[in-house]
Design a protein around this motif. Structure first.
Motif, PDB file in Angstrom:
ATOM      1  N   ASN A 915      32.692 -42.699 -18.466  1.00 49.92           N
ATOM      2  CA  ASN A 915      31.581 -43.463 -17.904  1.00 49.92           C
ATOM      3  C   ASN A 915      30.454 -43.694 -18.910  1.00 49.92           C
ATOM      4  OD1 ASN A 915      32.739 -43.695 -15.285  1.00 49.92           O
ATOM      5  ND2 ASN A 915      32.136 -41.561 -14.861  1.00 49.92           N
ATOM      6  N   GLY A 916      30.655 -43.215 -20.135  1.00 51.79           N
ATOM      7  CA  GLY A 916      29.585 -43.326 -21.127  1.00 51.79           C
ATOM      8  C   GLY A 916      29.546 -44.649 -21.861  1.00 51.79           C
ATOM      9  N   GLY A 917      30.561 -45.513 -21.651  1.00 54.51           N
ATOM     10  CA  GLY A 917      30.566 -46.805 -22.333  1.00 54.51           C
ATOM     11  C   GLY A 917      31.942 -47.430 -22.332  1.00 54.51           C
ATOM     12  N   GLU A 918      32.030 -48.703 -21.931  1.00 56.82           N
ATOM     13  CA  GLU A 918      33.295 -49.439 -21.968  1.00 56.82           C
ATOM     14  C   GLU A 918      33.245 -50.439 -23.117  1.00 56.82           C
ATOM     15  OE1 GLU A 918      32.332 -53.004 -18.828  1.00 56.82           O
ATOM     16  OE2 GLU A 918      33.347 -51.225 -18.071  1.00 56.82           O
ATOM     17  N   HIS A 973      37.556 -48.268 -33.337  1.00 62.05           N
ATOM     18  CA  HIS A 973      36.990 -49.248 -32.388  1.00 62.05           C
ATOM     19  C   HIS A 973      36.622 -50.478 -33.218  1.00 62.05           C
ATOM     20  CE1 HIS A 973      33.695 -50.106 -29.135  1.00 62.05           C
ATOM     21  NE2 HIS A 973      34.734 -50.926 -29.036  1.00 62.05           N
ATOM     22  N   LEU A 974      37.400 -51.581 -33.079  1.00 65.07           N
ATOM     23  CA  LEU A 974      37.341 -52.708 -34.000  1.00 65.07           C
ATOM     24  C   LEU A 974      36.879 -53.972 -33.282  1.00 65.07           C
ATOM     25  CD1 LEU A 974      38.051 -53.431 -36.979  1.00 65.07           C
ATOM     26  CD2 LEU A 974      40.291 -54.171 -36.110  1.00 65.07           C
ATOM     27  N   ALA A 975      35.922 -54.667 -33.899  1.00 69.43           N
ATOM     28  CA  ALA A 975      35.428 -55.927 -33.327  1.00 69.43           C
ATOM     29  C   ALA A 975      36.515 -56.996 -33.415  1.00 69.43           C
ATOM     30  CB  ALA A 975      34.168 -56.379 -34.055  1.00 69.43           C
ATOM     31  N   ARG A 976      36.626 -57.834 -32.354  1.00 70.27           N
ATOM     32  CA  ARG A 976      37.656 -58.869 -32.308  1.00 70.27           C
ATOM     33  C   ARG A 976      37.365 -60.030 -33.246  1.00 70.27           C
ATOM     34  NH1 ARG A 976      38.684 -60.841 -26.404  1.00 70.27           N
ATOM     35  NH2 ARG A 976      36.453 -60.425 -26.168  1.00 70.27           N
ATOM     36  N   GLU A 977      36.123 -60.473 -33.296  1.00 67.22           N
ATOM     37  CA  GLU A 977      35.765 -61.647 -34.082  1.00 67.22           C
ATOM     38  C   GLU A 977      34.273 -61.605 -34.377  1.00 67.22           C
ATOM     39  OE1 GLU A 977      35.410 -64.463 -30.130  1.00 67.22           O
ATOM     40  OE2 GLU A 977      37.271 -64.464 -31.289  1.00 67.22           O
ATOM     41  N   ASP A 978      33.845 -62.501 -35.211  1.00 66.63           N
ATOM     42  CA  ASP A 978      32.421 -62.551 -35.571  1.00 66.63           C
ATOM     43  C   ASP A 978      31.623 -63.217 -34.458  1.00 66.63           C
ATOM     44  OD1 ASP A 978      32.953 -61.330 -37.933  1.00 66.63           O
ATOM     45  OD2 ASP A 978      33.223 -63.216 -39.023  1.00 66.63           O
ATOM     46  N   ARG A 979      31.294 -62.475 -33.445  1.00 63.89           N
ATOM     47  CA  ARG A 979      30.498 -62.989 -32.331  1.00 63.89           C
ATOM     48  C   ARG A 979      29.429 -61.973 -31.978  1.00 63.89           C
ATOM     49  NH1 ARG A 979      31.401 -60.855 -27.331  1.00 63.89           N
ATOM     50  NH2 ARG A 979      33.168 -59.420 -27.116  1.00 63.89           N
ATOM     51  N   PHE A 980      28.453 -62.447 -31.214  1.00 56.17           N
ATOM     52  CA  PHE A 980      27.392 -61.538 -30.783  1.00 56.17           C
ATOM     53  C   PHE A 980      27.958 -60.491 -29.815  1.00 56.17           C
ATOM     54  CE2 PHE A 980      24.263 -60.392 -27.520  1.00 56.17           C
ATOM     55  CZ  PHE A 980      23.320 -59.756 -28.325  1.00 56.17           C
ATOM     56  N   ILE A 981      27.618 -59.241 -30.056  1.00 50.52           N
ATOM     57  CA  ILE A 981      28.122 -58.149 -29.216  1.00 50.52           C
ATOM     58  C   ILE A 981      26.946 -57.517 -28.479  1.00 50.52           C
ATOM     59  CG2 ILE A 981      29.333 -55.946 -29.202  1.00 50.52           C
ATOM     60  CD1 ILE A 981      30.625 -56.823 -31.854  1.00 50.52           C
ATOM     61  N   PRO A 982      26.996 -57.470 -27.137  1.00 54.97           N
ATOM     62  CA  PRO A 982      25.900 -56.823 -26.381  1.00 54.97           C
ATOM     63  C   PRO A 982      25.746 -55.366 -26.795  1.00 54.97           C
ATOM     64  CG  PRO A 982      27.367 -58.047 -24.918  1.00 54.97           C
ATOM     65  CD  PRO A 982      28.032 -58.015 -26.248  1.00 54.97           C
ATOM     66  N   VAL A 987      29.314 -48.904 -28.331  1.00 53.72           N
ATOM     67  CA  VAL A 987      30.087 -47.644 -28.334  1.00 53.72           C
ATOM     68  C   VAL A 987      31.096 -47.675 -27.186  1.00 53.72           C
ATOM     69  CG1 VAL A 987      28.324 -46.206 -29.417  1.00 53.72           C
ATOM     70  CG2 VAL A 987      28.330 -46.485 -26.944  1.00 53.72           C
ATOM     71  N   TRP A 988      32.194 -46.996 -27.405  1.00 56.65           N
ATOM     72  CA  TRP A 988      33.244 -46.874 -26.384  1.00 56.65           C
ATOM     73  C   TRP A 988      33.465 -45.389 -26.107  1.00 56.65           C
ATOM     74  CZ3 TRP A 988      38.844 -46.146 -27.905  1.00 56.65           C
ATOM     75  CH2 TRP A 988      39.659 -45.993 -26.772  1.00 56.65           C
ATOM     76  N   HIS A 989      33.406 -45.009 -24.835  1.00 53.88           N
ATOM     77  CA  HIS A 989      33.563 -43.612 -24.448  1.00 53.88           C
ATOM     78  C   HIS A 989      35.030 -43.348 -24.115  1.00 53.88           C
ATOM     79  CE1 HIS A 989      32.531 -40.105 -21.501  1.00 53.88           C
ATOM     80  NE2 HIS A 989      33.011 -39.690 -22.663  1.00 53.88           N
ATOM     81  N   VAL A 990      35.744 -42.722 -25.067  1.00 55.42           N
ATOM     82  CA  VAL A 990      37.128 -42.333 -24.799  1.00 55.42           C
ATOM     83  C   VAL A 990      37.132 -40.895 -24.316  1.00 55.42           C
ATOM     84  CG1 VAL A 990      37.460 -41.747 -27.241  1.00 55.42           C
ATOM     85  CG2 VAL A 990      39.429 -42.069 -25.766  1.00 55.42           C
ATOM     86  N   LYS A 991      37.657 -40.694 -23.115  1.00 56.12           N
ATOM     87  CA  LYS A 991      37.627 -39.360 -22.501  1.00 56.12           C
ATOM     88  C   LYS A 991      38.862 -38.544 -22.865  1.00 56.12           C
ATOM     89  CE  LYS A 991      36.307 -37.178 -18.151  1.00 56.12           C
ATOM     90  NZ  LYS A 991      35.090 -36.604 -18.728  1.00 56.12           N
ATOM     91  N   THR A 992      40.048 -39.074 -22.541  1.00 57.66           N
ATOM     92  CA  THR A 992      41.293 -38.373 -22.877  1.00 57.66           C
ATOM     93  C   THR A 992      42.332 -39.384 -23.338  1.00 57.66           C
ATOM     94  OG1 THR A 992      42.202 -38.524 -20.620  1.00 57.66           O
ATOM     95  CG2 THR A 992      40.860 -36.588 -21.137  1.00 57.66           C
ATOM     96  N   ILE A 993      43.270 -38.888 -24.151  1.00 51.15           N
ATOM     97  CA  ILE A 993      44.439 -39.675 -24.557  1.00 51.15           C
ATOM     98  C   ILE A 993      45.664 -38.783 -24.390  1.00 51.15           C
ATOM     99  CG2 ILE A 993      45.604 -40.900 -26.433  1.00 51.15           C
ATOM    100  CD1 ILE A 993      42.906 -41.594 -27.593  1.00 51.15           C
ATOM    101  N   THR A 994      46.665 -39.285 -23.673  1.00 48.70           N
ATOM    102  CA  THR A 994      47.901 -38.537 -23.450  1.00 48.70           C
ATOM    103  C   THR A 994      49.065 -39.341 -24.030  1.00 48.70           C
ATOM    104  OG1 THR A 994      46.998 -37.617 -21.409  1.00 48.70           O
ATOM    105  CG2 THR A 994      49.370 -37.416 -21.749  1.00 48.70           C
ATOM    106  N   LEU A1011      32.087 -40.668 -28.033  1.00 43.04           N
ATOM    107  CA  LEU A1011      31.612 -42.048 -28.147  1.00 43.04           C
ATOM    108  C   LEU A1011      32.006 -42.577 -29.519  1.00 43.04           C
ATOM    109  CD1 LEU A1011      28.035 -41.711 -26.586  1.00 43.04           C
ATOM    110  CD2 LEU A1011      30.083 -42.612 -25.487  1.00 43.04           C
ATOM    111  N   ILE A1012      32.837 -43.641 -29.537  1.00 45.96           N
ATOM    112  CA  ILE A1012      33.307 -44.208 -30.800  1.00 45.96           C
ATOM    113  C   ILE A1012      32.558 -45.507 -31.061  1.00 45.96           C
ATOM    114  CG2 ILE A1012      35.304 -45.079 -32.056  1.00 45.96           C
ATOM    115  CD1 ILE A1012      37.056 -43.278 -30.442  1.00 45.96           C
TER     116      ILE A1012
END
Length: 1145
Positions: A915-918, A973-982, A987-994, A1011-1012
């Motif tokens: 919940n810390g960031g999508e 965590h990689l930007a898709r293209e050269d566009r304005f990012i809110p 940051v992206w909050h990754v909680k778990t990876i299985t 937070l990545i």
């Protein structure tokens, strides 16, 4: 000058070394003239009409009595013959120079290695901050070495230590004979402040009523709060002076504050002197009101003998108050006096105590027996069981003795303490049970004992605590070591407790916030001055500088200090500060003598599965190194070892209500779960655990293998009570609250019940059994070669997908003579928990008998409920004299096919966003395996197929080369293209990876919670280590191939490092262990000083090696052994693992 003012300073105290408290000077307070000028010539008795007598309590309250303890050093000629003086300095005043003449401990004062105690009474000094100690340099040997000075002020509730560690001598050190000492703050001990009591005891006007004995008193408040036992006379002169017939003996004493209400007192004497018998009329206790604006006097009627030759021949009485006389000064200055009777005082009750001595040989005793009874309203104090009401010869075998004990109402009785003094010829005593009957309300309390009180039997104790049969409350009174108190601090019972209300010893162990256990090991250097007798402590510092409170490293049973070259281990608990970044180590020593050389510091955090090892090699001392006594160590400099994550469980064990159900044997437990199994763990017996009809709760640290499937319990059958009736066991996860129950309800005994010392219990979760029951038929075929048969005892362990069977002895076969050449022997094992598909078999024998060598052809194991047979092909010797000399072998199941190693496979990746960031951007991953590294896996986000929303889980698959066991994961965590990012998407909050490997089904779990940040280049990423691995049964089977391991053992070079004992090794790996193997070679003298010995062990592949266990049997002339290191090499892969030891076994 016209208005003359006269000040009156009453004293009424001795200024004499041999009288009172031994002081030669006193500070006095002025009083009103009405207290001093004579009122009348009449009066007598106890002198109650003297106004000055009523001032003693108030004067005591306004003064402070210090108990000064001085320790003379152990150095040569440390003692002094000079006159010693002391001055106490406070923030408001000082005592002036006070001569120390009257020691309470020694007539010949200040001798080498002696401790002297003096009393110094003064008016308010404020906060004590300095002590000045000196002498006049007179006498034959005036030089003096002082270790420390301790100043205890009961009225302040503070005991302060002033380290010295220096000479007071003209010809030593700097030549000074006066030193200013400052208190060591870390050594200050705080406790509940004492208050003054004025105690007046009235001796009756009857013949021979007076006594020469020393009278003691204990005062009780509500909820069983009481003072210590206080003897009122300080010397024999006072014993002869006080307690005469028709007299009043008044004493001013400082004792613990028992609260607003005094419910009872206990008085008694030590029965010494020419005329010890005493007839007490009544007792008055006067104390100040809480706001000090008056006083109250409680009267306790007695009118009874305290004598062994009078009345009921008791020397102890409990008295309850009858009336209260209160004097209070009002706001207008008037004195209000109120007399009232006590409402609902405690009743004086007669308790019938019936003690049953067991009917076994030697059960009776001739020793003196004492009992203490505890209730929720107080206790009886220790009472001597002198006269039995029904028998002349007490405590004989198979008899019951009844005693009458008079005491104030105890309420609900829950505990007793029994002891004897081990006197007389036959002192050993076996107590079967104790019954206590309240003659007033007919309440009955039963205590099941079944224990010896003996120095020769069981655990050698002459004193035991027993709890009432139905009691289920707290048993923390059994705590005797810091580890006991830490265990209570970790338990669930502390979860709802207000920390500020905790008093007594527990107050030093509780703290705010989540608490977890830690294991601390400290190695002291070998320098001649490396040792210290100081008290050590640690602070733990986590991320964000979160800091634990001071954690003291205390020993059990009052031991202190760290000796030269020692390795000391401590079990403590403290605040969970997350990932530990730093650790501070220090000690409370402040004198030059308290230097400490720390060589190594180890900290294990079981709940994180991490152990830190720091090479310190530094001094913690005022006069060594950089002069500091505490140091902060950065754990970035530490060697980090993965020890496996442990989960805290609260374990409750129920012992059955059958005669002899309790045990003295050692108890061992092995747990099995979906995700593996634990090693065998010993359950701590402590003082009174595992007794008849008792449930015991304690904390266990268990590997994260839940949900559980079964539990194995084993006892070793040793001790004076080698049997145990186990009812059931409950495990409660301290984090989640999940409950798992294990039921048994039978004996663990070689004589009773199932006649076994081992049992297996199926886990029951939500009333559902987690495993099925079955029976196994084991068929053993001995080979058809010369000498193939054996006379030894044979054992097996069966391994399957649900764990192992434990040790099974192959005893009863259809053949009378088992394991003969070319014979087939069949063994049945009913009522076993199903192991599922079998994968491995361990076979060994004890190498006993005339012909112990054995050539085994194969073993078949049939699961009768599944009607499936598993073949284990052997075709090898188990013999010391044949083959490779091994008598222990592991065999893989022939039913399971071993596939070629995978080249390619598919991985399923499940990503949980917190919940810390999508993010709407792309995510890339690279998997790091033990064998290979994967290519980059790019997860492209799009408006049509949106991933990585808050609180969601996304699943992906990708094909890759086979990586082996996955160890870590790179995430970017990689930007898709050269566009304005809110900003919210930066940051992206990754909680778990299985990650699941789809071919074998192995699962790898990563607890990221991170937070990545979003980046436009791939060189920025986060690396996560695998948190938990679940290996599938199919994967385990693939690793079960025979492997030969080379074991190289290096013995140290120090004198006496070698051993003559028989040495054994167990190697532990990810796939299991080798079992206990003996390290032996023909015609070689092994394990000599400085030698390197090489051995080969054949077993099934162990996987990644984790640890090695070395042990020996202590046989031979020189059995002690200093091991430097052990090196284990897998000969098939060439991978070598080194295990450094460097300590003596």
């Amino acid at each position: 000058m016209n208005n003359e003012i006269t000040y009156y300073f009453p004293c009424q105290r001795w200024l004499a070394v041999e009288e009172d408290d031994g002081q030669l000077s006193r500070e006095l307070l002025p009083v009103d003239e009405s207290y001093v000028l004579p009122q009348s010539e009449e009066g007598g008795g106890g002198g109650d009409n003297n106004p000055l007598d009523n001032l003693a309590l108030e004067q005591k309250d306004k003064s402070t009595t210090f108990s000064v303890t001085i320790k003379t050093g152990i150095k040569k000629n440390a003692g002094t013959d000079a006159n010693v003086f002391i001055t106490l300095f406070g923030t408001q005043d000082d005592t002036g120079m006070t001569l120390l003449k009257s020691s309470k401990t020694n007539s010949d004062k200040f001798e080498r290695d002696s401790i002297e105690i003096f009393t110094v009474e003064t008016l308010d000094l404020g906060d004590l901050w300095k002590v000045r100690l000196g002498h006049d340099n007179t006498g034959k040997a005036p030089g003096w070495f002082v270790d420390w000075v301790e100043v205890d002020a009961p009225s302040l509730g503070k005991c302060m230590t002033f380290p010295c560690g220096r000479w007071l001598a003209k010809n030593e050190d700097d030549g000074s004979i006066i030193r200013d000492l400052f208190h060591a703050e870390l050594q200050t001990r705080l406790y509940t402040p004492f208050v003054p009591y004025e105690i007046t005891l009235y001796t009756s006007d009857v013949f021979a009523a007076g006594t020469d004995a020393n009278i003691f008193i204990i005062i009780y408040g509500c909820d069983a709060v009481c003072t210590q036992q206080k003897y009122l006379c300080t010397n024999k002169r006072e014993q002869k002076q006080f307690f005469e017939r028709k007299s009043a003996s008044r004493f001013i004493v400082e004792l613990e504050d028992v609260g607003e209400v005094i419910e009872k007192i206990r008085i008694g004497h030590n029965n010494t002197g020419m005329n010890p018998g005493w007839h007490c009329s009544h007792v008055d206790i006067r104390r100040l009101l809480p706001d000090k604006d008056g006083a109250e006097t409680l009267t306790f009627p007695c009118d009874r003998w305290l004598a062994t030759s009078e009345d009921d021949k008791k020397t102890i009485r409990e008295l309850v108050p009858y009336d209260i006389f209160t004097e209070k000064y009002m706001k207008d200055g008037s004195l209000r006096q109120v007399y009232k009777e006590v409402e609902e005082p405690l009743d004086i009750v007669l308790y019938s105590v019936q003690i049953f001595t067991g009917n076994i040989p030697g059960a009776g005793t001739d020793a003196k027996v004492y009992i203490t009874i505890y209730g929720d309203l107080g206790d009886t104090g220790e009472r001597y069981l002198g006269k039995s009401e029904n028998r002349t010869n007490k405590f004989e075998r198979g008899t019951a003795d009844t005693f009458i004990i008079e005491a104030a109402d105890l309420g609900v009785i829950y505990k007793i303490k029994l002891r004897h003094d081990n006197s007389k010829w036959c002192a050993d005593w076996y107590v079967e049970k104790v019954e206590i009957w309240n003659d007033t309300n007919e309440d009955e309390f039963l205590f099941l004992c079944g224990r010896w009180l003996s120095l020769k039997k069981e655990d050698g104790r002459l004193e035991r605590l027993f709890y009432e049969k139905e009691y289920t409350g707290d048993r923390s009174s059994n705590c005797s070591s810091p580890a006991d108190f830490w265990e209570i601090a970790l338990s669930s019972k502390m979860a709802d407790v207000d920390i500020s209300t905790v008093t007594g010893p527990m107050a030093d162990y509780v703290q705010e916030g989540p608490i977890i256990p830690y294991y601390v090991s400290v190695t002291t250097g070998k320098h001649k001055d490396a040792a210290t007798d100081s008290r050590a402590f640690i602070f733990l510092i986590g991320e964000g500088e979160e800091r634990s409170k001071r954690i003291w490293l205390d020993y059990p049973r009052g031991k202190r200090g760290f000796s030269r070259g020692s390795v000391e281990e401590f079990y403590v608990a403290g605040l969970d500060v997350g990932i530990i970044k730093k650790i501070e180590l220090g000690h409370d020593g402040a004198s030059p003598e308290s230097c400490w050389l720390v060589e190594e510091l180890c900290l294990a955090v079981p709940t994180q599965g991490t152990k830190y090892m720091l090479n310190c090699n530094c001094w913690l001392a005022k006069d060594r190194g950089d002069g500091i006594t505490s140091r902060v160590f950065d754990l970035l400099d530490a060697m980090v070892v993965n020890i496996g994550v442990k989960v805290l469980y609260e374990m409750t064990v129920w012992t059955g209500d059958v005669v002899g159900g309790g045990t003295d044997s050692n108890i061992f437990m092995t747990l099995y779960g979906i995700n593996g199994s634990t090693e065998e763990m010993q359950l701590d017996k402590k003082k009174a655990r595992f007794e008849r009809e008792q449930n015991d709760t304690f904390i266990m640290e268990i590997l994260d293998i839940a949900p559980f499937t079964k539990m194995r319990i084993r006892i070793d059958g040793l001790g004076s009570r080698p049997e145990w009736f186990l009812e059931r066991i409950l495990l409660k996860n301290m984090n989640t609250g999940d409950l798992t129950m294990f039921y048994y309800g039978d004996w663990l005994s070689q004589r009773k019940g199932k006649k076994t010392l081992v049992c297996e219990m199926c886990a029951v979760i939500d009333e559902e059994e987690m495993m099925e029951w079955t029976s196994y038929t084991v068929t053993v075929k001995t080979s058809d070669i010369l000498g193939a048969g054996t006379d030894a005892s044979v054992f097996i362990i069966i391994f399957g997908e649900n764990g192992d069977s434990g040790t099974l002895a192959l005893k009863q076969s259809a053949n009378w003579n088992k394991f003969e050449r070319n014979n087939t022997d069949t063994f049945n094992f009913p009522d076993m928990l199903s192991l599922g598909h079998l994968c491995k078999l361990r076979v060994w024998h004890d190498n006993k008998g005339i012909f112990p060598g054995w050539h085994l052809s194969y073993v078949d194991v049939k699961d009768n409920s599944r009607d499936e047979t598993f073949r284990f092909q052997c075709d090898c010797w188990l013999s010391k004299s044949e083959g490779d000399g091994q008598t222990v072998r592991d065999f893989a199941c022939a039913n399971n096919k071993i596939h070629d190693e995978l080249e390619e496979t598919t991985y399923e990746i499940v990503i949980e966003t917190g919940n810390g960031g999508e993010t709407r951007e792309n995510v890339w991953l690279i998997l790091e395996g033990r064998k290979n590294r994967s290519k980059e896996f790019l997860v492209e986000n799009s408006s049509r197929q949106r991933a990585f929303r808050k609180g969601t889980t996304d699943t992906f698959e990708f094909d890759s080369i086979y990586l082996g066991d996955i160890a870590s994961l790179c995430v970017g965590h990689l930007a898709r293209e050269d566009r304005f990012i809110p900003k919210r998407e930066l940051v992206w909050h990754v909680k778990t990876i299985t990650i699941t490997e789809m071919e074998y089904g192995n699962v790898y779990f990563f607890n990221c919670d991170c937070l990545i940040p979003l980046k436009r280049k791939r060189k920025y990423f986060k690396v996560f280590e695998v948190t938990k691995t679940t290996e599938s049964f199919a994967s385990k089977v693939q690793s079960l191939v025979p492997v030969k391991y080379e074991v190289i053992v290096t013995t140290g070079y120090e004198p006496g490092a070698g051993t003559d004992a028989n040495v054994f090794v167990t190697i532990f790996g990810a796939n299991g262990d080798t079992g206990k193997r003996e390290l032996k070679q023909k015609l070689r003298n092994l394990f000599e000083r400085g030698s390197t010995d090489r051995f080969f062990l054949e077993t099934l592949e162990l996987g990644e090696l984790r640890k090695v266990r070395l042990e020996h049997d202590s046989s031979g002339y020189c059995s002690g052994w200093l091991v430097e290191k052990v090196e284990v090499t897998n000969t098939s892969t060439g991978v070598a693992t080194i295990f450094n030891c460097g300590s003596s076994d």
